[in-house]
Design an enzyme around this catalytic site. Structure first.
Site, mmCIF file in Angstrom:
data_model
loop_
_atom_site.group_PDB
_atom_site.id
_atom_site.type_symbol
_atom_site.label_atom_id
_atom_site.label_comp_id
_atom_site.label_asym_id
_atom_site.label_seq_id
_atom_site.Cartn_x
_atom_site.Cartn_y
_atom_site.Cartn_z
ATOM 1 N N HIS A 119 51.726 -72.663 -0.559
ATOM 2 C CA HIS A 119 51.192 -73.311 -1.768
ATOM 3 C C HIS A 119 51.733 -74.728 -1.949
ATOM 4 O O HIS A 119 51.197 -75.481 -2.778
ATOM 5 C CB HIS A 119 51.526 -72.496 -3.017
ATOM 6 C CG HIS A 119 50.843 -71.173 -3.086
ATOM 7 N ND1 HIS A 119 49.482 -71.030 -2.945
ATOM 8 C CD2 HIS A 119 51.338 -69.921 -3.277
ATOM 9 C CE1 HIS A 119 49.163 -69.753 -3.043
ATOM 10 N NE2 HIS A 119 50.269 -69.051 -3.233
ATOM 11 N N ASP A 151 47.537 -64.112 3.572
ATOM 12 C CA ASP A 151 48.109 -63.855 2.254
ATOM 13 C C ASP A 151 46.979 -63.601 1.254
ATOM 14 O O ASP A 151 45.875 -64.119 1.408
ATOM 15 C CB ASP A 151 48.923 -65.078 1.826
ATOM 16 C CG ASP A 151 49.804 -64.832 0.612
ATOM 17 O OD1 ASP A 151 51.011 -64.615 0.797
ATOM 18 O OD2 ASP A 151 49.287 -64.876 -0.522
ATOM 19 N N HIS A 200 46.792 -64.784 -1.621
ATOM 20 C CA HIS A 200 46.564 -66.018 -2.361
ATOM 21 C C HIS A 200 46.234 -67.149 -1.376
ATOM 22 O O HIS A 200 46.883 -67.278 -0.345
ATOM 23 C CB HIS A 200 47.803 -66.386 -3.184
ATOM 24 C CG HIS A 200 48.209 -65.328 -4.163
ATOM 25 N ND1 HIS A 200 48.991 -64.251 -3.793
ATOM 26 C CD2 HIS A 200 47.933 -65.179 -5.481
ATOM 27 C CE1 HIS A 200 49.180 -63.473 -4.855
ATOM 28 N NE2 HIS A 200 48.552 -64.018 -5.884
ATOM 29 N N ASP A 215 50.876 -59.536 0.504
ATOM 30 C CA ASP A 215 50.559 -59.156 -0.875
ATOM 31 C C ASP A 215 49.114 -58.710 -1.039
ATOM 32 O O ASP A 215 48.692 -58.385 -2.155
ATOM 33 C CB ASP A 215 50.900 -60.279 -1.858
ATOM 34 C CG ASP A 215 50.428 -61.644 -1.395
ATOM 35 O OD1 ASP A 215 49.817 -61.743 -0.319
ATOM 36 O OD2 ASP A 215 50.677 -62.633 -2.119
#
Length: 308
Positions: A124, A161, A163, A245
C-alpha cells in the site's frame, strides 16, 4: 533451494493493542515453519536496506520524514491505520532489506526462490505516502534492485492479497518494464484496482473479486486474466506480494479462500517462472491477520515453493 528470510527487528514494529498487524503474525509463521517437513528450508537473516536502494522507489524527503517521525517512546499515528513505534524505522529497513536479500540470492543463483517473512508490509505504500499498515514498498524496492543491480529487463509482481496494492500500481503505472497483476476484493480498502486501471503501457492487470467469492472464482481470475498476461510478458523475475487475508477466516476481508488455493496459485506462478524466468521467484509477505489461517496458508505457500 528455497530460502526463508526474516529478521528479529521486524518484531520491534509495535502497534496499538488489538491492532491486526502485530508481531504475533511473524511468530505464527516462524512456528509453523519449524515443522519437520521444512527441515530442508534454508534460513537466513537479512541486513537492513541501504537507504540508496530504498530511494529507488521513495523520495529522500519521504524517507527522512519517516525517520524524523519515529518516536522515542509510545506511538505516532501516520493515518488511521498506520503507526510508528521506536523500532519501526529499523523494522521497515529490515523489511526492505529482506526483499533485497532475496533478490540477491535468487538472481545470483544461490537460491531458486525465496519467501521473505517481514513486517511492516509494503504494497500500500506509495512513493511518498505511508498507508494501510505500510511504510516502504518492499516488493517495489525488490523490483528496482533487480533491475539496477542485475540488469533485469522485465519484472512482474503478482499480488494475491485481499486488498489491492495501490502503492505498487502507482509506482509502476508508467513503467513498461514492470507488470503489476492483482486479485483482490472490491469494493474494499483502499478503493483502487478496477479492471479499467491498466497502466500507461497496458502493464497493469487487475482482476477484482467480490465479497463472498470462493477459491473457484479466484482460480478462474488467475487462469483467465493474469497467468496468460504473465506468460506473454516473459519476466526475468517474478515477485509475489503474498497476502493471505483472502482466507475465509481472516477478519479484514470477505473472501473465502483456503490454504489449498494459495498452494495452487503458487504452483501456477512457479510453472510460468520455470518457463520464462528460469524459476526465479521471490515472495514477500503482505497481509494475513488470523494467526492460524495465516500460518497454515504460509505453510502451503512455502511447500509449493519448495516443490518447484
Amino acid at each position: 533451494m528455497t530460502l526463508f528470510i526474516t529478521h528479529p527487528a521486524c518484531h520491534e514494529h509495535h502497534t496499538p493493542p488489538d491492532h491486526p498487524e502485530r508481531p504475533d503474525r511473524l511468530r505464527a509463521i516462524e512456528q509453523v515453519l519449524e515443522h519437520e517437513k521444512f527441515t530442508y528450508l534454508q534460513r537466513e537473516q537479512c541486513l537492513r536496506a541501504e537507504l540508496e536502494i530504498v530511494a529507488l522507489c521513495h523520495p529522500w524527503e519521504y524517507i527522512e520524514r519517516i525517520r524524523r517521525a519515529v518516536p522515542q517512546i509510545g506511538l505516532v499515528q501516520l493515518d488511521d491505520d498506520t503507526v510508528l513505534s521506536a523500532g519501526s524505522f529499523e523494522a521497515s529497513l529490515h523489511a526492505a532489506g529482506g526483499a533485497i536479500h532475496a533478490v540477491d540470492e535468487v538472481m545470483s543463483g544461490k537460491a531458486k526462490n525465496a519467501f521473505v517473512a517481514i513486517r511492516p508490509a509494503g504494497h500500500h505504500a506509495e512513493a511518498a505516502t505511508a498507508m494501510g499498515f505500510c511504510i516502504f514498498n518492499n516488493a517495489a524496492i525488490a523490483v528496482r534492485h533487480a533491475q539496477q543491480r542485475y540488469g533485469a529487463e522485465r519484472v512482474a509482481i503478482v499480488d494475491f492479497d485481499a486488498h489491492h496494492g495501490n502503492g505498487s500500481q502507482q509506482i509502476f503505472w508508467s513503467d513498461r518494464t514492470v507488470m503489476y497483476c492483482s486479485t483482490h476484493e472490491m469494493p474494499l480498502f483502499p478503493g483502487t484496482g478496477a479492471m479499467s486501471e491498466r497502466g500507461e503501457y497496458d502493464n497493469v492487470v487487475n482482476a477484482p473479486l467480490r465479497a463472498g467469492d470462493w477459491g473457484e472464482t479466484f482460480r478462474e481470475a488467475l487462469d483467465i486474466a493474469i497467468l496468460p498476461r504473465l506468460q506473454k510478458f516473459a519476466p526475468d523475475l517474478i515477485v509475489i506480494s503474498a497476502g493471505f487475508d483472502a482466507h475465509r477466516l481472516d477478519p479484514l476481508a470477505n473472501l473465502n479462500l483456503s490454504e489449498a488455493d494459495f498452494g495452487w496459485a503458487t504452483r501456477k506462478i512457479m510453472e510460468i517462472a520455470d518457463l520464462r524466468s528460469a524459476g526465479k521467484v521471490i515472495s514477500v509477505l503482505e497481509g494475513g491477520y488470523a494467526l492460524q489461517s495465516l500460518a497454515r496458508s504460509v505453510a502451503a505457500h512455502v511447500t509449493a515453493l519448495m516443490e518447484s
